[in-house]
Scaffold this active site. Structure first.
Site, short mmCIF file in Angstrom:
data_model
loop_
_atom_site.label_atom_id
_atom_site.label_comp_id
_atom_site.label_asym_id
_atom_site.label_seq_id
_atom_site.Cartn_x
_atom_site.Cartn_y
_atom_site.Cartn_z
N GLU A 69 -26.10 20.42 40.35
CA GLU A 69 -27.49 20.89 40.32
C GLU A 69 -28.20 20.60 41.64
O GLU A 69 -29.04 21.37 42.08
CB GLU A 69 -28.25 20.22 39.17
CG GLU A 69 -27.84 20.69 37.80
CD GLU A 69 -28.25 22.13 37.54
OE1 GLU A 69 -27.69 23.01 38.21
OE2 GLU A 69 -29.10 22.35 36.69
N THR A 81 -36.35 29.35 43.27
CA THR A 81 -36.66 28.02 42.76
C THR A 81 -37.61 27.30 43.72
O THR A 81 -38.52 26.59 43.29
CB THR A 81 -35.36 27.20 42.58
OG1 THR A 81 -34.50 27.94 41.73
CG2 THR A 81 -35.65 25.85 41.96
#
Lengths: 307, 307
Positions: free
Chosen positions: B129, B182
């Site tokens: 991640e 993001t």
């Protein structure tokens, strides 16, 4: 029923990670109240023993809360006399005003044949809290009325959730006889908090609620932190850091400020640990030559009781 | 065991009131992965089908996560080949990178005889991640590995709590084919939030967790609000307000941004309602002439599955 005698318990608001939403109810200490029907309409506070508090309806939280109930019910001819035997010291931070406000509405509701549910009574008791603190808060009156742990999810509309209580959980509360004015305790708060601290806080509150449902004392302990309010308010309570550290060193699952202080609570898993914590906390304030009261209590799952 | 075939599910992070802490696992959509032991040490990503993603270890979340596991184990001679069949679109906001990172560590752990628990695997998957988003977050990899709802209480140390799932709960997710980076989704966030909004948020998260333990769908619905992140991020998603309003009008318990978007989720209490919501959400994006994928799924209580 013409008369009712009640035990109205102390409560711990906030419980570290649940500022303004979480509260829990204690078995000890608590006030007693006698409420009886009267032929003269309205509410008359006829006696207050143990504290010097005003008897006038509009200046007493019990009077204000009781009248809020009667006004909602439009029971304009109903009359009640109230006697209050205070054991919970006003200003101690363990819900002294909440006990009286909640007791008044609980007792009157009983004598009227329970037209309201316990959750509905919270709204009336909050009127008493408004008199005491200038804010319509429910984090003491909700656990006083419902017992156990309560979560005030929302005020608009009021949404209170009763949470389960792990069976072995004990509370220790020490009340150093120092004055912390609620107004001061409010004024040190900041209007904004960092997103990072807020995330930590809601992670901890979420974890604590999970711990209550699963009887997970280790998780409960990991969640009993407050990175937002405690650092600001604890400076108003001389000895706080040492008392908290002492409680943790003696086996507390967690420790923090009860409500807006100055009382300091600790939670633990057994009565013997809770007593040991009480004694260790007391040693700190004896060393500082500060008078104190100390209480060891189970969590009260019933709330206000008829005696 | 020489080879393992996995189903690696999509996940919804945040779930309205649980920014950065809450996540849930879906039955659909999901990737498939084949992981097999190899004689050459390290990890080789030999095939990626369905998406144009880098095969190099250090540029692929599955490679990074898998190597993090091998490094911790000091299994320097172990070697694995990984094939990834992507069905979850990168950038959709439903845990595409998390599925690959979690799948890699889950599969390698299985082939090595499970030296790590599912909770321990979260730490390795988080390394993947980090590659994808620049942040070590666990709110997608935790539900992918553990299934159900998960609460990431703390990162330091990592403390993840598995929460129960009400049996009838269904999710609808629509992915409008709009790019929300993001980085943009992060940059609109503010470093501080008002104490008032923070209290509302932790009250709602507390209530939601209580609702999961008590199967209280009404309470769940009352808690599915986000007054902090959604107002900031939803402006990046054209049509968000209308899609959300449509979902609620068609019986959703709540609706919000999935992760950092652009996918929008809705929870509901039955499959028929979830399907109706899907069709109504799709109508909105058809009207706007925006392409979309829409998914209807039960909550996946197992997480990653061996096929």
């Amino acid at each position: 029923m013409e008369e009712i005698k009640l035990f109205c318990p102390a409560t711990i608001a906030n419980v570290s990670c649940g500022f303004d939403v979480l509260g829990l109810c204690l078995e000890q200490p608590g006030d007693e109240m006698i409420i009886r029907k009267s032929s003269s309409p309205g509410i008359q506070i006829t006696k207050i023993v143990g504290q010097d508090l005003p008897l006038e309806n509009q200046k007493n939280v019990a009077g204000v809360a009781g009248l809020a109930l009667l006004n909602e019910l439009k029971e304009l001819h109903a009359g009640f006399e109230i006697e209050i035997y205070k054991n919970i010291k006003p200003g101690s931070g363990i819900g002294s005003s909440a006990a009286s406000a909640a007791g008044a509405v609980f007792g009157i509701n009983q004598l009227l044949g329970q037209p309201f549910s316990a959750k509905e009574l919270i709204l009336f008791a909050m009127q008493g809290e408004f008199l005491a603190s200038g804010a319509l808060h429910a984090d003491n009156v909700a656990p006083a009325l419902l017992g156990g742990f309560t979560l005030v999810r929302s005020y608009n509309p009021l949404d209170v959730i009763r949470l389960p209580v792990p069976a072995e959980l004990m509370a220790t509360v020490i009340h150093p006889q120092l004055e912390v004015k609620t107004a001061d305790a409010r004024s040190v708060l900041k209007h904004s908090v960092s997103l990072k601290n807020a995330i930590t806080q809601w992670g901890n509150l979420g974890g604590l609620i999970s711990a209550l449902y699963t009887n997970d004392y280790d998780l409960l302990s990991r969640c009993l932190h407050d990175e937002i309010i405690e650092p600001l308010r604890s400076v108003l309570i001389p000895g706080f850091d040492e008392v908290k550290a002492t409680a943790l060193a003696h086996g507390a699952l967690g420790s923090g400020i009860s409500g807006s202080g100055p009382s300091i609570f600790a939670l633990s898993k057994s009565k013997s640990t809770a007593k040991e914590i009480a004694s260790a906390m007391a040693d700190v304030y004896r060393k500082f030559e500060v008078d104190y009261d100390v209480h060891v209590s189970k969590i009260n799952c019933e709330g206000i009781k008829v005696l």
